[in-house]
Motif scaffolding. Structure first.
Motif, PDB file in Angstrom:
ATOM      1  N   ASP A   1       0.844  -1.200   0.000  1.00 30.75           N
ATOM      2  CA  ASP A   1       0.000   0.000   0.000  1.00 30.75           C
ATOM      3  C   ASP A   1       0.876   1.245   0.000  1.00 30.75           C
ATOM      4  N   PHE A   2       0.236   2.372  -0.292  1.00 34.58           N
ATOM      5  CA  PHE A   2       0.913   3.659  -0.220  1.00 34.58           C
ATOM      6  C   PHE A   2       0.633   4.315   1.131  1.00 34.58           C
ATOM      7  N   LEU A   3       1.500   5.228   1.519  1.00 39.78           N
ATOM      8  CA  LEU A   3       1.249   6.116   2.646  1.00 39.78           C
ATOM      9  C   LEU A   3       0.698   7.421   2.080  1.00 39.78           C
ATOM     10  N   PHE A   4      -0.359   7.961   2.695  1.00 35.25           N
ATOM     11  CA  PHE A   4      -1.017   9.155   2.169  1.00 35.25           C
ATOM     12  C   PHE A   4      -1.046  10.279   3.200  1.00 35.25           C
ATOM     13  N   GLU A   5      -0.918  11.502   2.691  1.00 31.65           N
ATOM     14  CA  GLU A   5      -1.166  12.711   3.476  1.00 31.65           C
ATOM     15  C   GLU A   5      -1.680  13.780   2.528  1.00 31.65           C
ATOM     16  N   ASN A   6      -2.823  14.374   2.862  1.00 34.11           N
ATOM     17  CA  ASN A   6      -3.373  15.484   2.071  1.00 34.11           C
ATOM     18  C   ASN A   6      -3.485  15.142   0.583  1.00 34.11           C
ATOM     19  N   ASN A   7      -4.029  13.974   0.304  1.00 32.68           N
ATOM     20  CA  ASN A   7      -4.255  13.508  -1.071  1.00 32.68           C
ATOM     21  C   ASN A   7      -2.957  13.378  -1.871  1.00 32.68           C
ATOM     22  N   CYS A   8      -1.862  13.124  -1.169  1.00 30.15           N
ATOM     23  CA  CYS A   8      -0.582  12.877  -1.831  1.00 30.15           C
ATOM     24  C   CYS A   8       0.038  11.596  -1.285  1.00 30.15           C
ATOM     25  N   VAL A   9       0.651  10.834  -2.161  1.00 33.28           N
ATOM     26  CA  VAL A   9       1.440   9.688  -1.725  1.00 33.28           C
ATOM     27  C   VAL A   9       2.719  10.218  -1.088  1.00 33.28           C
ATOM     28  N   VAL A  10       3.032   9.740   0.114  1.00 34.03           N
ATOM     29  CA  VAL A  10       4.240  10.199   0.814  1.00 34.03           C
ATOM     30  C   VAL A  10       5.143   9.025   1.194  1.00 34.03           C
ATOM     31  N   GLY A  11       4.924   7.880   0.557  1.00 35.40           N
ATOM     32  CA  GLY A  11       5.764   6.725   0.839  1.00 35.40           C
ATOM     33  C   GLY A  11       5.037   5.430   0.541  1.00 35.40           C
ATOM     34  N   VAL A  12       5.682   4.321   0.908  1.00 31.40           N
ATOM     35  CA  VAL A  12       5.098   2.994   0.687  1.00 31.40           C
ATOM     36  C   VAL A  12       5.274   2.145   1.937  1.00 31.40           C
ATOM     37  N   LYS A  13       4.453   1.092   2.018  1.00 30.56           N
ATOM     38  CA  LYS A  13       4.617   0.118   3.090  1.00 30.56           C
ATOM     39  C   LYS A  13       4.402  -1.274   2.524  1.00 30.56           C
ATOM     40  N   GLY A  14       4.894  -2.272   3.257  1.00 30.97           N
ATOM     41  CA  GLY A  14       4.758  -3.639   2.777  1.00 30.97           C
ATOM     42  C   GLY A  14       5.540  -4.616   3.619  1.00 30.97           C
ATOM     43  N   TRP A  15       6.095  -5.661   2.945  1.00 34.74           N
ATOM     44  CA  TRP A  15       6.822  -6.729   3.633  1.00 34.74           C
ATOM     45  C   TRP A  15       8.179  -6.919   2.983  1.00 34.74           C
ATOM     46  N   ASP A  16       9.196  -7.189   3.827  1.00 35.33           N
ATOM     47  CA  ASP A  16      10.517  -7.459   3.273  1.00 35.33           C
ATOM     48  C   ASP A  16      10.683  -8.954   3.031  1.00 35.33           C
ATOM     49  N   SER A  17      11.898  -9.373   2.665  1.00 32.99           N
ATOM     50  CA  SER A  17      12.148 -10.776   2.324  1.00 32.99           C
ATOM     51  C   SER A  17      11.951 -11.716   3.508  1.00 32.99           C
ATOM     52  N   ASN A  18      11.983 -11.173   4.726  1.00 29.36           N
ATOM     53  CA  ASN A  18      11.778 -11.986   5.935  1.00 29.36           C
ATOM     54  C   ASN A  18      10.361 -11.864   6.479  1.00 29.36           C
ATOM     55  N   LYS A  19       9.454 -11.332   5.655  1.00 31.70           N
ATOM     56  CA  LYS A  19       8.056 -11.142   6.039  1.00 31.70           C
ATOM     57  C   LYS A  19       7.897 -10.144   7.185  1.00 31.70           C
ATOM     58  N   LYS A  20       8.854  -9.254   7.309  1.00 27.82           N
ATOM     59  CA  LYS A  20       8.786  -8.214   8.328  1.00 27.82           C
ATOM     60  C   LYS A  20       8.215  -6.949   7.706  1.00 27.82           C
ATOM     61  N   ALA A  21       7.260  -6.330   8.416  1.00 24.43           N
ATOM     62  CA  ALA A  21       6.623  -5.127   7.891  1.00 24.43           C
ATOM     63  C   ALA A  21       7.622  -3.973   7.808  1.00 24.43           C
ATOM     64  N   PHE A  22       7.474  -3.157   6.763  1.00 20.35           N
ATOM     65  CA  PHE A  22       8.326  -1.975   6.624  1.00 20.35           C
ATOM     66  C   PHE A  22       7.485  -0.819   6.099  1.00 20.35           C
ATOM     67  N   SER A  23       7.965   0.380   6.305  1.00 16.70           N
ATOM     68  CA  SER A  23       7.379   1.568   5.679  1.00 16.70           C
ATOM     69  C   SER A  23       8.518   2.522   5.351  1.00 16.70           C
ATOM     70  N   ILE A  24       8.437   3.133   4.189  1.00 13.24           N
ATOM     71  CA  ILE A  24       9.461   4.068   3.724  1.00 13.24           C
ATOM     72  C   ILE A  24       8.760   5.344   3.278  1.00 13.24           C
ATOM     73  N   ARG A  25       9.181   6.468   3.817  1.00 13.79           N
ATOM     74  CA  ARG A  25       8.597   7.744   3.433  1.00 13.79           C
ATOM     75  C   ARG A  25       9.471   8.413   2.373  1.00 13.79           C
ATOM     76  N   ALA A  26       8.817   9.115   1.451  1.00 18.36           N
ATOM     77  CA  ALA A  26       9.532   9.820   0.385  1.00 18.36           C
ATOM     78  C   ALA A  26       8.627  10.919  -0.158  1.00 18.36           C
ATOM     79  N   PRO A  27       9.194  12.051  -0.566  1.00 18.17           N
ATOM     80  CA  PRO A  27       8.358  13.125  -1.110  1.00 18.17           C
ATOM     81  C   PRO A  27       7.724  12.760  -2.446  1.00 18.17           C
ATOM     82  N   LEU A  28       8.365  11.831  -3.172  1.00 18.71           N
ATOM     83  CA  LEU A  28       7.852  11.429  -4.478  1.00 18.71           C
ATOM     84  C   LEU A  28       8.119   9.945  -4.682  1.00 18.71           C
TER      85      LEU A  28
END
Length: 293
Positions: A11-38
């Motif tokens: 899924d994407f991370l959202f703020e004010n109708n803008c994507v501000v990052g992504v989230k998901g699972w890594d190779s070890n099935k551990k949850a992660f989230s990464i923020r980015a302006p674009l």
């Protein structure tokens, strides 16, 4: 730069109708989230953004699919790609080295009538005498692979903070268009827009629309040409006329191939004059149409 492999975005991370990052699972099935302006989605025809926002649009009319497999021992030379048009679609055959060839069959999906893909693929290939001559002593070394929705376009993104590049932005029929240049050039345009967005710290939907505007300016006529050629090659009468004209006029053939292969701009051929030349209508009729227009 950091490369992370075997990460799955869910899924994407959202703020004010803008994507501000992504989230998901890594190779070890551990949850992660990464923020980015674009965020730039280069996930191809099965990109996450296409599914998340239901962006994929099927072309008007019948949906085409491709069935492909590798063959050993096909009677072809390495210097050519063979294109055969015959009911219910067309075939491309090209060498991939070491006595192997890639054989792709493109048909309307409904023509399969529920038949198993591999059997349908073999039956249709061998119905054409030219293909049969090339493949009769060859061996199909794998089951046919299917690609659904061969050509498609994409609706505008509903949010900011996100760009899509490559095949994620749409796919052109390979008989009447060449997709590698489209992917590379769209990526160049995306980089230019992204650089400007970073400098101005503006990742809104309205600001990033500049990317789609520039893509349309550069590629719309190429897609129009593809649609026109599709109409011609799937009509036996016009297909025969076009093939005969291209065979008789080398300059005409080289011009058309140059545009399809992205060596010449689409503006070179997107005109009534060139279309009439392609189907063998006399210059006097072209002049008459021009005067009335």
């Amino acid at each position: 730069m950091e490369v992370r492999e075997q990460y799955k975005v869910t899924d994407f991370l959202f703020e004010n109708n803008c994507v501000v990052g992504v989230k998901g699972w890594d190779s070890n099935k551990k949850a992660f989230s990464i923020r980015a302006p674009l965020v730039i989605d280069a996930g191809g025809r099965n990109a996450f953004s296409l599914k998340k926002f239901s962006l994929k649009q099927e072309p008007a009319g019948k949906v085409k699919i491709a069935l492909a497999a590798h063959w050993k021992g096909a009677k072809i030379t390495d210097d050519y790609c063979y294109m055969h048009v015959s009911d219910p679609g067309y075939t491309g055959i090209s060498s991939i080295g070491k006595d192997h060839a890639n054989v792709v069959l493109v048909v309307n999906r409904e023509s399969m009538n529920g038949e198993k893909p591999h059997k349908f693929y073999l039956d249709i290939l061998m119905k054409n005498p030219l293909r049969r001559k090339i493949l009769q002593d060859a061996e199909c070394v794998e089951s046919a692979r299917g690609v659904e929705s061969l050509a498609f376009s994409v609706k505008p993104l509903p949010c900011g903070g996100l760009l899509m590049v490559g095949d994620a932005m749409g796919f052109i029929d390979p008989f009447t268009g060449e997709g590698i240049y489209l992917s590379l050039r769209s990526s160049e345009i995306a980089v230019e827009v992204a650089e400007k967005a970073l400098k101005e710290n503006n990742f809104s939907r309205d600001f990033l629309k500049g990317y789609e505007t520039r893509r349309k300016q550069e590629f719309d006529k190429k897609f129009l040409l593809s649609r026109i050629l599709q109409k011609l090659i799937y009509n036996p009468f016009f297909c025969d006329r076009v093939v005969n004209r291209l065979n008789a006029d080398r300059n005409l053939a080289e011009t058309l191939v140059g545009v399809i292969g992205d060596m010449l701009p689409a503006e070179t051929v997107v005109s009534f004059k060139f279309l009439f030349q392609l189907i063998g209508i006399s210059p006097s009729i072209v002049d008459l149409v021009r005067k009335r227009a």
